[in-house]
Design a protein around this motif. Structure first.
Motif, short mmCIF file in Angstrom:
data_model
loop_
_atom_site.label_atom_id
_atom_site.label_comp_id
_atom_site.label_asym_id
_atom_site.label_seq_id
_atom_site.Cartn_x
_atom_site.Cartn_y
_atom_site.Cartn_z
N ARG A 291 -10.57 -4.20 -1.33
CA ARG A 291 -10.66 -5.65 -1.22
C ARG A 291 -11.89 -6.15 -1.96
N PRO A 292 -11.80 -7.27 -2.70
CA PRO A 292 -12.98 -7.77 -3.42
C PRO A 292 -13.83 -8.69 -2.56
N TYR A 293 -15.13 -8.57 -2.72
CA TYR A 293 -16.07 -9.53 -2.14
C TYR A 293 -16.83 -10.16 -3.29
N GLU A 294 -16.69 -11.47 -3.46
CA GLU A 294 -17.31 -12.14 -4.59
C GLU A 294 -18.79 -12.40 -4.31
N LEU A 295 -19.64 -11.92 -5.21
CA LEU A 295 -21.08 -12.07 -5.08
C LEU A 295 -21.53 -13.40 -5.67
N SER A 296 -22.77 -13.77 -5.43
CA SER A 296 -23.27 -15.04 -5.94
C SER A 296 -23.27 -15.07 -7.46
N SER A 297 -23.32 -13.88 -8.09
CA SER A 297 -23.29 -13.80 -9.56
C SER A 297 -21.90 -14.03 -10.13
N GLY A 298 -20.88 -14.07 -9.26
CA GLY A 298 -19.50 -14.19 -9.71
C GLY A 298 -18.81 -12.86 -9.86
N ARG A 299 -19.58 -11.75 -9.83
CA ARG A 299 -18.98 -10.43 -9.91
C ARG A 299 -18.42 -10.03 -8.55
N LYS A 300 -17.70 -8.93 -8.53
CA LYS A 300 -17.04 -8.50 -7.30
C LYS A 300 -17.56 -7.13 -6.86
N ALA A 301 -17.74 -6.99 -5.56
CA ALA A 301 -17.99 -5.69 -4.95
C ALA A 301 -16.74 -5.33 -4.17
N TRP A 302 -16.28 -4.08 -4.29
CA TRP A 302 -15.00 -3.67 -3.72
C TRP A 302 -15.22 -2.78 -2.50
N TYR A 303 -14.50 -3.09 -1.42
CA TYR A 303 -14.70 -2.35 -0.16
C TYR A 303 -13.34 -1.94 0.43
N PRO A 304 -13.31 -0.79 1.14
CA PRO A 304 -12.08 -0.37 1.81
C PRO A 304 -11.87 -1.17 3.09
N LEU A 305 -10.63 -1.32 3.48
CA LEU A 305 -10.30 -2.03 4.70
C LEU A 305 -10.36 -1.11 5.90
N ASP A 306 -10.51 -1.68 7.07
CA ASP A 306 -10.48 -0.91 8.30
C ASP A 306 -9.13 -0.19 8.39
N GLY A 307 -9.19 1.13 8.62
CA GLY A 307 -7.96 1.91 8.69
C GLY A 307 -7.56 2.51 7.37
N TYR A 308 -8.45 2.49 6.37
CA TYR A 308 -8.11 3.05 5.05
C TYR A 308 -7.85 4.55 5.12
N ALA A 309 -8.39 5.22 6.15
CA ALA A 309 -8.19 6.66 6.34
C ALA A 309 -8.19 6.93 7.83
N ASP A 310 -7.87 8.17 8.19
CA ASP A 310 -7.81 8.54 9.60
C ASP A 310 -9.16 8.31 10.25
N GLU A 311 -9.23 7.35 11.18
CA GLU A 311 -10.45 6.96 11.87
C GLU A 311 -11.57 6.59 10.89
N ASN A 312 -11.18 6.19 9.70
CA ASN A 312 -12.12 5.74 8.65
C ASN A 312 -13.05 6.83 8.14
N TRP A 313 -12.69 8.09 8.33
CA TRP A 313 -13.50 9.19 7.79
C TRP A 313 -13.14 9.44 6.33
N MET A 314 -14.14 9.73 5.52
CA MET A 314 -13.91 10.16 4.15
C MET A 314 -14.64 11.47 3.92
N ARG A 315 -13.92 12.48 3.44
CA ARG A 315 -14.52 13.79 3.20
C ARG A 315 -15.09 13.83 1.78
N PHE A 316 -16.25 14.48 1.65
CA PHE A 316 -16.91 14.61 0.35
C PHE A 316 -17.80 15.83 0.36
N THR A 317 -18.28 16.22 -0.81
CA THR A 317 -19.19 17.35 -0.93
C THR A 317 -20.60 16.82 -1.18
N ASP A 318 -21.55 17.26 -0.34
CA ASP A 318 -22.91 16.74 -0.48
C ASP A 318 -23.64 17.43 -1.62
#
Length: 491
Positions: A291-318
Motif C-alpha cells: 500500500r502506498p503512503y504519500e509523503l510530503s515530498s509527493g513520493r510514496k513509501a510502500w508498506y505491507p497490510l495487516d495479515g500480509y503473512a502468517d501472524e505478520n512474521w517475515m523470515r530473513f537471514t541476518d
C-alpha cells in the motif's frame, strides 16, 4: 540585501528542540565546522574551543554572525526555542542586520504553521534531503560573508569529534562490516525510445497515468522503454505515436555521444532515468499488494497490510547468516493503532546505479488505511519509535528486503518492450577500516525485560505497550517456546 555582520561576530548559533532534533543538530554542527565555521549549540558548545555562555542572550547578541533556527513540529512547541528565536529577531531588527535569522525546516512542518515572527522569511527546506539543504545554507553563509577559514578546521573538528566520542567509546583500527541502505541495480534496459505523440507536454503524465510502464515528457516527445505498439495502447484510438529516436541507455549513463546529445544533457538524463525507475518501482510494489503512503515530498513509501503473512512474521537471514523472523506490521492495543514498516525508494545513477531505501513507519487504525491526521501520525512516530535502536532498524530493513524479493533475491521492474531494471533486494555491505569500540553499550541489553522498557518510557512521559511474542527469534524455534529476546522493542 543583507545587513553587515559586525567584525567581532563570527559564531553560527543553532537553536533546536532538545532532545527531539539532537541527531540532526549534531550532524549540521559537524558539517558546518568542517567548512571552517565556528558553531555553537547546547549539544556541541563551541566546536574548536571550550566555551559556554551562561547567558544565551549575550551569545546571540554579541557573538553570533548568524542564528540558525531549526524548525520542526516539535520545536515550534518548545518555549526555550521560541524564546531564543524572539531574542534573535529582536537582534536582527535593533541592530539592523536583515538576514541574521536563518530558518531551516527539518520535517514536514507546514509552512503556514511557522510562528509569525519568522514566517515571512525564506525558509531553507531540509525535509526533502539534508545534503541539498546544507548546500543552500552554505551558499547563504558564503553570500553574506560569514567569517570562516579552512586553516585549522580539520584539526578543530577532529578534536570536537574526539570529545563527543569520549568516555566508554574510542575509535579503533580494525575492519568492521557495515550494512548500507543501498540496493545495487545489476540489470539495465538496453534502449530508451523517443516518440512524438499528439498530446501536450503538460498532459503527458496524466494521459499515461494508468499506463503499465513509465513515460517521461521530453520537449515535443516522450521518453519510454516501451515499444510503439505498447505506447499506442496507452493512447486513444484516434491518436498514434510516431517513432523519433532510439538511444542506448549505456551511452546516456556513460555520457557518450548519442542522437540526442545536444538536447539531452547528462544531468537531465539522470533525472529522467531516476524518475522512470521510481515509477516502475511504484507499479511493482502495487502489484505485490503493498500500500502506498504519500509523503510530503509527493513520493510514496510502500508498506505491507495487516495479515500480509502468517501472524505478520517475515523470515530473513541476518548479518551473521542466522535465519530469523520479524514482524513488519504490529499492533499497539494501548493506542489502538497498527504500525507498518514502510520504505521509500530514491534511485541514484550518478555513480554506481543503485536505489536508496529510506525507512518510514506508517500508522493505521484498520490495518489498511493511514491515519488521516498528519499531526497524530507525526506524534505517534515520534513517541512510538523513540526506543527503536539501530539493531531493530537493520532487522526491519533485511526483513522488508526479503519480503519484496523474488525467489532469486531480486526485484524486477518491467519497463516495456521486454526490458526491465533488476535490483538486488538485499542491501549492500561495506567494510570500514575503523570501528567505534563500546558503541554497543548504548543499545538495550538482550536480557532487559518489557517492564524495564516501560520504566524507561514512563521516565520519558511516553507510554509503550509490548506484545509478549513480538520479538526476534531463530526461525527453527517453535512460536510457543520462551526465548531470550534479541530486540525487545517490537511494540
Amino acid at each position: 540585501m543583507t545587513g553587515a555582520t559586525p567584525h567581532s561576530h563570527k559564531l553560527i548559533f543553532i537553536s533546536h528542540a532538545n532532545p527531539e532534533d539532537n541527531e540532526f543538530t549534531l550532524w549540521l554542527a559537524g558539517r558546518l565546522s568542517s567548512h571552517g565555521y565556528l558553531v555553537w549549540s547546547d549539544l556541541t558548545k563551541l566546536i574548536g574551543a571550550e566555551v559556554f555562555w551562561n547567558d544565551i542572550e549575550d551569545a546571540i547578541r554579541n557573538c553570533s554572525a548568524k542564528f540558525v533556527a531549526v524548525l520542526s513540529r516539535i520545536s515550534q512547541q518548545k518555549d526555550g526555542v521560541l524564546d531564543e528565536v524572539n531574542i534573535a529577531v529582536n537582534v536582527e531588527r535593533s541592530q539592523k542586520r536583515p538576514g541574521f535569522v536563518v530558518p531551516i525546516r527539518l520535517d514536514d512542518l507546514p509552512f503556514n504553521e511557522v510562528r509569525g515572527n519568522i514566517a515571512r522569511k525564506n525558509i531553507i527546506d531540509f525535509n526533502p534531503g539534508w545534503a541539498n539543504g546544507l548546500r543552500q545554507l552554505l551558499e547563504v553563509l558564503e553570500r553574506d560573508g560569514v567569517p570562516h577559514t579552512q586553516e585549522g578546521a580539520v584539526a578543530e573538528t577532529s578534536a570536537w569529534f574526539a570529545r563527543m566520542a569520549a568516555g566508554p567509546h574510542s575509535i579503533e583500527a580494525g575492519t568492521q562490516s557495515l550494512l548500507s541502505n543501498w540496493a545495487e541495480i545489476t540489470g539495465l534496459p538496453d534502449t530508451l525510445h523517443f516518440f512524438r505523440v499528439p498530446v501536450k507536454q503538460n498532459k503527458v503524465l496524466g494521459t499515461f497515468e494508468g499506463f503499465a510502464y513509465p513515460v517521461y515528457p521530453f520537449g515535443d516527445m516522450i521518453a519510454t522503454f516501451a515499444n510503439e505498439d505498447e505506447v499506442n495502447s496507452g493512447l486513444s484510438q484516434f491518436q498514434k505515436a510516431m517513432k523519433a529516436h532510439d538511444v542506448a541507455l549505456k551511452a546516456i549513463l556513460a555520457d557518450e555521444p548519442h542522437p540526442l546529445s545536444q538536447r539531452l544533457q547528462w544531468g537531465d538524463a539522470a533525472n529522467m532515468i531516476s524518475f522512470m525507475i521510481r515509477i516502475a518501482w511504484d507499479k511493482a510494489m502495487a502489484n505485490k499488494g503493498l500500500r502506498p503512503y504519500e509523503l510530503s515530498s509527493g513520493r510514496k513509501a510502500w508498506y505491507p497490510l495487516d495479515g500480509y503473512a502468517d501472524e505478520n512474521w517475515m523470515r530473513f537471514t541476518d548479518l551473521g547468516g542466522v535465519e530469523r523472523r520479524k514482524r513488519l506490521v504490529g499492533r499497539s492495543n494501548q493506542r489502538k493503532v497498527n504500525w507498518h514498516y514502510a520504505v521509500e525508494v530514491v534511485p541514484s545513477i550518478r555513480r554506481e546505479p543503485r536505489v536508496i531505501f529510506k525507512p518510514h513507519v506508517v500508522f493505521t487504525e484498520d490495518g489498511i488505511n493511514p491515519i488521516n491526521s498528519p499531526t497524530r501520525m507525526h506524534s505517534l512516530r515520534r513517541g512510538f519509535c523513540k526506543n527503536w535502536w539501530n539493531e531493530r532498524w537493520r532487522g526491519l530493513l533485511l526483513a522488508y528486503a526479503a519480503f519484496i524479493a523474488e525467489e532469486n533475491g531480486t526485484v524486477n521492474l518491467p519497463v516495456g518492450d521486454g526490458q526491465e531494471f533488476t535490483i538486488i533486494s538485499r542491501p549492500l555491505m561495506f567494510n570500514a577500516p575503523v570501528y567505534l569500540s563500546g558503541a554497543g553499550e548504548a543499545v538495550l541489553a538482550e536480557d532487559e525485560t518489557d517492564s524495564q522498557l516501560d520504566e524507561i518510557a514512563e521516565d520519558e512521559d511516553t507510554a509503550y505497550d509490548f506484545e509478549e511474542d513480538d520479538e526476534d527469534v531463530p526461525s527453527e524455534l517453535d512460536d510457543k517456546e520462551t526465548v531470550q529476546t534479541e530486540d525487545p522493542c517490537d511494540g
